[in-house]
Design a protein around this motif. Sequence first.
Motif, PDB file in Angstrom:
ATOM      1  N   HIS A 224     -36.058 -39.909  30.740  1.00  0.00           N
ATOM      2  CA  HIS A 224     -36.416 -39.413  32.063  1.00  0.00           C
ATOM      3  C   HIS A 224     -35.159 -38.974  32.811  1.00  0.00           C
ATOM      4  N   LEU A 225     -35.299 -37.908  33.583  1.00  0.00           N
ATOM      5  CA  LEU A 225     -34.196 -37.397  34.396  1.00  0.00           C
ATOM      6  C   LEU A 225     -34.643 -37.426  35.857  1.00  0.00           C
ATOM      7  N   SER A 226     -33.874 -38.128  36.673  1.00  0.00           N
ATOM      8  CA  SER A 226     -34.194 -38.285  38.085  1.00  0.00           C
ATOM      9  C   SER A 226     -33.551 -37.161  38.893  1.00  0.00           C
ATOM     10  N   TYR A 227     -34.257 -36.651  39.893  1.00  0.00           N
ATOM     11  CA  TYR A 227     -33.711 -35.552  40.666  1.00  0.00           C
ATOM     12  C   TYR A 227     -34.085 -35.668  42.146  1.00  0.00           C
ATOM     13  N   LYS A 228     -33.378 -34.869  42.964  1.00  0.00           N
ATOM     14  CA  LYS A 228     -33.600 -34.845  44.406  1.00  0.00           C
ATOM     15  C   LYS A 228     -33.540 -33.395  44.874  1.00  0.00           C
ATOM     16  N   GLU A 229     -34.541 -32.973  45.641  1.00  0.00           N
ATOM     17  CA  GLU A 229     -34.617 -31.597  46.117  1.00  0.00           C
ATOM     18  C   GLU A 229     -34.016 -31.481  47.515  1.00  0.00           C
ATOM     19  N   ASN A 230     -33.288 -30.383  47.734  1.00  0.00           N
ATOM     20  CA  ASN A 230     -32.614 -30.133  49.009  1.00  0.00           C
ATOM     21  C   ASN A 230     -32.832 -28.676  49.405  1.00  0.00           C
ATOM     22  N   GLY A 231     -32.666 -28.391  50.695  1.00  0.00           N
ATOM     23  CA  GLY A 231     -32.762 -27.019  51.159  1.00  0.00           C
ATOM     24  C   GLY A 231     -34.187 -26.602  51.437  1.00  0.00           C
ATOM     25  N   VAL A 232     -34.460 -25.299  51.306  1.00  0.00           N
ATOM     26  CA  VAL A 232     -35.788 -24.759  51.624  1.00  0.00           C
ATOM     27  C   VAL A 232     -36.752 -25.064  50.472  1.00  0.00           C
ATOM     28  N   PRO A 233     -38.062 -24.998  50.734  1.00  0.00           N
ATOM     29  CA  PRO A 233     -39.024 -25.214  49.651  1.00  0.00           C
ATOM     30  C   PRO A 233     -38.788 -24.250  48.493  1.00  0.00           C
ATOM     31  N   LYS A 234     -39.032 -24.749  47.320  1.00  0.00           N
ATOM     32  CA  LYS A 234     -38.737 -23.971  46.105  1.00  0.00           C
ATOM     33  C   LYS A 234     -39.476 -22.641  46.071  1.00  0.00           C
ATOM     34  N   ASP A 235     -40.738 -22.628  46.519  1.00  0.00           N
ATOM     35  CA  ASP A 235     -41.535 -21.398  46.440  1.00  0.00           C
ATOM     36  C   ASP A 235     -41.120 -20.350  47.460  1.00  0.00           C
ATOM     37  N   LYS A 236     -40.245 -20.738  48.402  1.00  0.00           N
ATOM     38  CA  LYS A 236     -39.762 -19.788  49.399  1.00  0.00           C
ATOM     39  C   LYS A 236     -38.293 -19.417  49.179  1.00  0.00           C
ATOM     40  N   ALA A 237     -37.687 -19.994  48.157  1.00  0.00           N
ATOM     41  CA  ALA A 237     -36.244 -19.826  47.946  1.00  0.00           C
ATOM     42  C   ALA A 237     -35.899 -18.464  47.355  1.00  0.00           C
ATOM     43  N   LYS A 238     -34.777 -17.929  47.816  1.00  0.00           N
ATOM     44  CA  LYS A 238     -34.213 -16.708  47.243  1.00  0.00           C
ATOM     45  C   LYS A 238     -33.206 -17.037  46.151  1.00  0.00           C
ATOM     46  N   SER A 239     -32.542 -18.188  46.291  1.00  0.00           N
ATOM     47  CA  SER A 239     -31.546 -18.629  45.298  1.00  0.00           C
ATOM     48  C   SER A 239     -31.810 -20.085  44.944  1.00  0.00           C
ATOM     49  N   LYS A 240     -31.730 -20.400  43.666  1.00  0.00           N
ATOM     50  CA  LYS A 240     -31.983 -21.762  43.190  1.00  0.00           C
ATOM     51  C   LYS A 240     -30.738 -22.277  42.483  1.00  0.00           C
ATOM     52  N   ILE A 241     -30.270 -23.420  42.962  1.00  0.00           N
ATOM     53  CA  ILE A 241     -29.000 -23.984  42.485  1.00  0.00           C
ATOM     54  C   ILE A 241     -29.222 -25.385  41.945  1.00  0.00           C
ATOM     55  N   ILE A 242     -28.600 -25.682  40.824  1.00  0.00           N
ATOM     56  CA  ILE A 242     -28.565 -27.053  40.299  1.00  0.00           C
ATOM     57  C   ILE A 242     -27.160 -27.590  40.527  1.00  0.00           C
ATOM     58  N   PHE A 243     -27.066 -28.701  41.249  1.00  0.00           N
ATOM     59  CA  PHE A 243     -25.767 -29.311  41.522  1.00  0.00           C
ATOM     60  C   PHE A 243     -25.547 -30.494  40.588  1.00  0.00           C
ATOM     61  N   ILE A 244     -24.339 -30.570  40.027  1.00  0.00           N
ATOM     62  CA  ILE A 244     -23.994 -31.606  39.040  1.00  0.00           C
ATOM     63  C   ILE A 244     -22.942 -32.525  39.649  1.00  0.00           C
TER      64      ILE A 244
ATOM     65  N   TYR B 192     -32.597 -23.166  47.669  1.00  0.00           N
ATOM     66  CA  TYR B 192     -33.185 -24.405  47.147  1.00  0.00           C
ATOM     67  C   TYR B 192     -32.139 -25.015  46.228  1.00  0.00           C
ATOM     68  N   LEU B 193     -31.748 -26.255  46.490  1.00  0.00           N
ATOM     69  CA  LEU B 193     -30.713 -26.913  45.690  1.00  0.00           C
ATOM     70  C   LEU B 193     -31.252 -28.239  45.170  1.00  0.00           C
ATOM     71  N   VAL B 194     -31.194 -28.432  43.872  1.00  0.00           N
ATOM     72  CA  VAL B 194     -31.651 -29.688  43.278  1.00  0.00           C
ATOM     73  C   VAL B 194     -30.454 -30.408  42.664  1.00  0.00           C
ATOM     74  N   SER B 195     -30.296 -31.653  43.017  1.00  0.00           N
ATOM     75  CA  SER B 195     -29.267 -32.501  42.410  1.00  0.00           C
ATOM     76  C   SER B 195     -29.971 -33.506  41.514  1.00  0.00           C
ATOM     77  N   PHE B 196     -29.302 -33.976  40.485  1.00  0.00           N
ATOM     78  CA  PHE B 196     -29.945 -34.914  39.556  1.00  0.00           C
ATOM     79  C   PHE B 196     -28.962 -35.983  39.117  1.00  0.00           C
ATOM     80  N   ASP B 197     -29.504 -37.110  38.691  1.00  0.00           N
ATOM     81  CA  ASP B 197     -28.675 -38.171  38.119  1.00  0.00           C
ATOM     82  C   ASP B 197     -28.349 -37.801  36.683  1.00  0.00           C
ATOM     83  N   ARG B 198     -27.083 -37.647  36.377  1.00  0.00           N
ATOM     84  CA  ARG B 198     -26.724 -37.404  34.978  1.00  0.00           C
ATOM     85  C   ARG B 198     -27.104 -38.627  34.139  1.00  0.00           C
ATOM     86  N   PRO B 199     -27.273 -38.474  32.822  1.00  0.00           N
ATOM     87  CA  PRO B 199     -27.782 -39.571  31.994  1.00  0.00           C
ATOM     88  C   PRO B 199     -27.050 -40.898  32.225  1.00  0.00           C
ATOM     89  N   GLY B 200     -27.835 -41.954  32.430  1.00  0.00           N
ATOM     90  CA  GLY B 200     -27.291 -43.293  32.619  1.00  0.00           C
ATOM     91  C   GLY B 200     -26.946 -43.618  34.056  1.00  0.00           C
TER      92      GLY B 200
END
Length: 373
Positions: free
Chosen positions: A80-100, A124-132
């Motif tokens: 399982h990969l845990s994540y957190k959404e930030n910024g505007v709603p995904k369906d309204k976003a012009k740019s989608k970023i994954i932050f590491i 729309y920016l999504v951050s996630f917990d890297r493995p472990g």
Amino acid sequence: MAGVNRKISAASARSHTRKQRKSSSFHLSFGLITKISAVLFIGFLAWAYQAIQPPPPSICGSPNGPPVTSSRIKLRDGRHLSYKENGVPKDKAKSKIIFIHGFDSCRHDVLPVSSELYEKLGIYLVSFDRPGYGESDADPNRSAKSTALDIQELADKLDLGSKFYVIGFSMGGQVVWSCLKYIPHRLAGATLISPVVNYWWPSFPANLSKEAYSKQLVQDQWTLRVVHYCPWLTYWWNTQKWFPSCSVADHDIRNLPPLDRELFGKFKDRENYKAQITQQGKFYNIHQDLIVGFGSWEFDPMDLENPFPNNEGSVHLWQGDLDRLSPVSLQRYIAEKLPWIRYHELPDAGHMFYIADGMADVIVKALLLGEKQ
């Protein structure tokens, strides 16, 4: 005369008996010592084996493990990969970023983009917990490639489209190199912020990497030697009490410039989630970070080709010239070897400059709008 001979014979017999007893006693003592030594040696081997073996991870959501409090996706191998959404709603976003995120951090340690910029540029920016880390399952087979594939799968499971941006800080910045290698076709652009360098990347001139390596704290030099040459000793080295181990893992700030120390005040909210970061056991996050980050890589970043030959996207590398954790001399060399990278060197800045007021907005605008800094 016969009596004398008998006395001599008796004395000789008694002497022989004493010698036999001594010899027997010697053999018994030697045999006992040998057996005790063997037992002690086996015991030492058992202790040594136990000392270098990390305990199993404390799996989130298991009966005795930490609770699951975040959104998670299930990956190809069942993790399982845990994540957190930030910024505007995904369906309204012009740019989608994954932050590491970086070393000893988690999904909550996200790039501090202003709410104004989120709204203005439709980010729309999504951050996630890297493995472990945090609430993402550990990956016993973690490698430079596997994390890039995790990112691709995260994008697919969240329906981010065929192209997305990646931004990584420190050890997360190092992961961006893997994205450029293994999933360049999925990237709309990429940014590396103070990315950790591996002193054993083949393209570095020996004298340059040696000089940069020698400027690290002695305890960190030894830690990296252990990690690179004897990775199976990493857990033991970082848990033993005889010698100092990784300074960053021990939150030792001696290797940080004054400006970085001042910026630590911005981490006051970190107390609310700090315990989550390594709750599964430090081997499966920070120790594996060291093993992967400073091990023998399957590729050399300086051999990478421009993923955007038609300028349909861009790659940025941001570096402070006072950074002691990611030496500026090595970043300059990388920038020279890869002229398609847009290199931004900040004077009088250390490792943590990205959390300074307004800096995250500057970094994001350079990536999305191509603004020159």
